[in-house]
Enzyme design. Structure first.
Site, PDB file in Angstrom:
ATOM      1  N   TYR A   1      51.734 -24.895  10.981  1.00  0.00           N
ATOM      2  CA  TYR A   1      52.516 -24.316  12.085  1.00  0.00           C
ATOM      3  C   TYR A   1      53.913 -24.000  11.551  1.00  0.00           C
ATOM      4  O   TYR A   1      54.923 -24.509  12.042  1.00  0.00           O
ATOM      5  CB  TYR A   1      52.565 -25.259  13.290  1.00  0.00           C
ATOM      6  CG  TYR A   1      52.706 -24.505  14.595  1.00  0.00           C
ATOM      7  CD1 TYR A   1      51.624 -23.804  15.135  1.00  0.00           C
ATOM      8  CD2 TYR A   1      53.920 -24.446  15.272  1.00  0.00           C
ATOM      9  CE1 TYR A   1      51.746 -23.084  16.315  1.00  0.00           C
ATOM     10  CE2 TYR A   1      54.064 -23.721  16.451  1.00  0.00           C
ATOM     11  CZ  TYR A   1      52.968 -23.046  16.962  1.00  0.00           C
ATOM     12  OH  TYR A   1      53.093 -22.333  18.133  1.00  0.00           O
TER      13      TYR A   1
ATOM     14  N   LYS B   1      65.687 -32.123   7.315  1.00  0.00           N
ATOM     15  CA  LYS B   1      65.602 -32.564   8.716  1.00  0.00           C
ATOM     16  C   LYS B   1      64.956 -33.951   8.759  1.00  0.00           C
ATOM     17  O   LYS B   1      65.409 -34.824   9.491  1.00  0.00           O
ATOM     18  CB  LYS B   1      64.817 -31.583   9.578  1.00  0.00           C
ATOM     19  CG  LYS B   1      64.847 -31.979  11.057  1.00  0.00           C
ATOM     20  CD  LYS B   1      64.344 -30.900  11.977  1.00  0.00           C
ATOM     21  CE  LYS B   1      62.850 -30.794  11.915  1.00  0.00           C
ATOM     22  NZ  LYS B   1      62.152 -31.982  12.512  1.00  0.00           N
TER      23      LYS B   1
ATOM     24  N   VAL C   1      67.119 -25.823   8.328  1.00  0.00           N
ATOM     25  CA  VAL C   1      67.229 -24.437   8.817  1.00  0.00           C
ATOM     26  C   VAL C   1      67.247 -24.489  10.349  1.00  0.00           C
ATOM     27  O   VAL C   1      66.459 -25.218  10.955  1.00  0.00           O
ATOM     28  CB  VAL C   1      66.052 -23.578   8.314  1.00  0.00           C
ATOM     29  CG1 VAL C   1      66.138 -22.166   8.880  1.00  0.00           C
ATOM     30  CG2 VAL C   1      66.064 -23.538   6.787  1.00  0.00           C
TER      31      VAL C   1
ATOM     32  N   HIS D   1      60.160 -24.203   6.721  1.00  0.00           N
ATOM     33  CA  HIS D   1      59.147 -24.267   5.656  1.00  0.00           C
ATOM     34  C   HIS D   1      59.337 -23.132   4.652  1.00  0.00           C
ATOM     35  O   HIS D   1      59.234 -23.324   3.436  1.00  0.00           O
ATOM     36  CB  HIS D   1      57.742 -24.159   6.251  1.00  0.00           C
ATOM     37  CG  HIS D   1      57.359 -25.264   7.189  1.00  0.00           C
ATOM     38  ND1 HIS D   1      57.257 -25.079   8.555  1.00  0.00           N
ATOM     39  CD2 HIS D   1      57.063 -26.573   6.961  1.00  0.00           C
ATOM     40  CE1 HIS D   1      56.900 -26.209   9.125  1.00  0.00           C
ATOM     41  NE2 HIS D   1      56.778 -27.136   8.197  1.00  0.00           N
TER      42      HIS D   1
END
Lengths: 282, 282
Positions: free
Chosen positions: B32, B149, B176, B37
């Protein structure tokens, strides 16, 4: 034979051979080598292009009060033996090189590490799993060789190597014995001459089990009694465990009608000896 | 881009490139995919000859009652994105392929995995350590890329990769964010439009901390109060933790006079979001 003490150098040297397609074989040891170790090295030499042996007395697999401090050492003799056996690289790191900041990481294996030495030596197999993982990651061998005297250790190593998808085939090799049957062990050097005689009770008890089985006995408690009485009849002995277990799961077997392993841990004087025998039942 | 679902095939395919000296880069994901990514993939593409991405929603890192079953999936879109990003291999194994017999082996990291998500999600980092170890052993990359993160996860991974002498360099990449500041996360899809607005409280609280620090505040409790009040003022929020920690050890800091990390975990509706910011103090 090249002696390497640094991890980075070991990686560099062995990588050269790996990347031209050479098969790397590895025998991890704690040194003070005997014919048992040499049987691993011999097999490793036969099956691989490059043979790496490590000598490292791993502090993390010794418990408090165990023999880490006095574990026997003879680097000169070990080196000569390995040289003669056609070893290519001897990796002999310091504890600082292997554990520069200790280890925050623990590897635990459930199931096969329960019971037997897992009970007698808490944390032992965590220490083994940690150092073997580190060594396999450093050497990255195609195959690694371990003796079956440490039968439970072998099962633990096979288990985590499979679970962690490590790219090394683990090979177990038969126990090598002295002429009189005593399983070879670096710790045999601790035995005085009286203890050395008593130590035969481990391997000799296997014959009694064979006899009992052939006589049709299938009751664990009966055969266990025979073994324990026999061992206790020898001076200076104290049984840590004498367990009849499933060869795969290492769980106690209910009866002796199928294949089983007799695993022994016996103190002879202050020295803790282990031995085992696989019994194939028709 | 070649899609591989089997471990053995993955080894074979990638080995061909490794053994001619190609640099292998790896980005493990749970799919997902979003721009976060892709930033990892982009960096990986720049720094390596062969780029491998994995998509595997790892059951062992989810706790009871967490969102394993409903974790979002879109294999078609993921595949398109990775293809466009110049990925060479997508490794997308099944749970059966990764855990054919479960796992008897546990990898635990003490220290950096204590506190924060380690407290809120018991066993989570053991599951992460297990699957990342397996994936690194399967792909054997020179470098592997992870987002910051999951800051604590990154520290845990760096720790066990070092402790276990794994031959992979771990690279952490910056968070991001969406245009309005929300940290990108596959879980953002769970948010309804009201929750999506409230979710800004995480990233926006960092500005408040900056202000407080620039105003000379060094008391943790004062700044923590500001952050917690701010978050609580947003509808549908429930704070899991708001911790001011040392960026290396992840232990709570005593005051804000040195570099620190503010790590946040906040439920917005039923969705647990995390975010963090490193504060460099003069």
């Amino acid at each position: 034979m090249k002696i390497i003490t640094k991890i980075s150098e070991s990686r560099e040297e062995i990588n050269i051979f790996r990347c031209v397609g050479k098969r790397i074989g590895f025998v991890p040891t704690m040194g003070y080598l005997h014919e048992g170790h040499l049987s691993l090295v011999k097999k490793c030499r036969e099956e691989n292009d490059i043979v790496v042996v490590s000598i490292f007395v791993n502090p993390t697999q010794f418990g408090a009060g165990e023999d880490f401090e006095r574990y026997p050492k003879d680097m000169k003799n070990d080196t000569d033996m390995l040289q003669k056996a056609g070893v290519d690289f001897l990796f002999a790191p310091s504890a600082e090189e292997m554990y520069p900041t200790g280890s925050s990481t623990t590897i635990s294996v459930s199931g096969v590490s329960d019971g037997l030495c897992g009970s007698s030596r808490p944390g032992h197999f965590d220490g083994v799993a940690l150092v073997v993982t580190k060594l396999l990651n450093i050497i990255m061998p195609n195959k690694a060789y371990f003796g079956m005297k440490d039968y439970q250790q072998l099962q633990v190593i096979k288990r985590f190597v499979t679970d962690l998808n490590m790219n090394t085939k683990i090979i177990g090799m038969p126990i090598v014995r002295e002429a009189d049957g005593l399983a070879m062990s670096s710790r045999n050097v601790y035995l005085n001459s009286e203890e050395r005689k008593s130590a035969l009770c481990l391997s000799r008890s296997f014959a009694l089990v064979h006899e009992a089985i052939e006589g049709g006995e299938t009751e664990v408690s009966e055969v266990k009694h025979i073994v324990e009485s026999f061992i206790k009849d020898h001076p200076h002995t104290r049984i840590d465990y004498a367990q009849f277990v499933d060869p795969e799961t290492l769980k106690p077997v209910k009866d002796l009608s199928r294949d089983f392993l007799l695993a022994l841990a016996v103190y002879v004087g202050k020295t803790r000896l282990i031995d085992n025998n696989l019994f194939k039942v028709m």
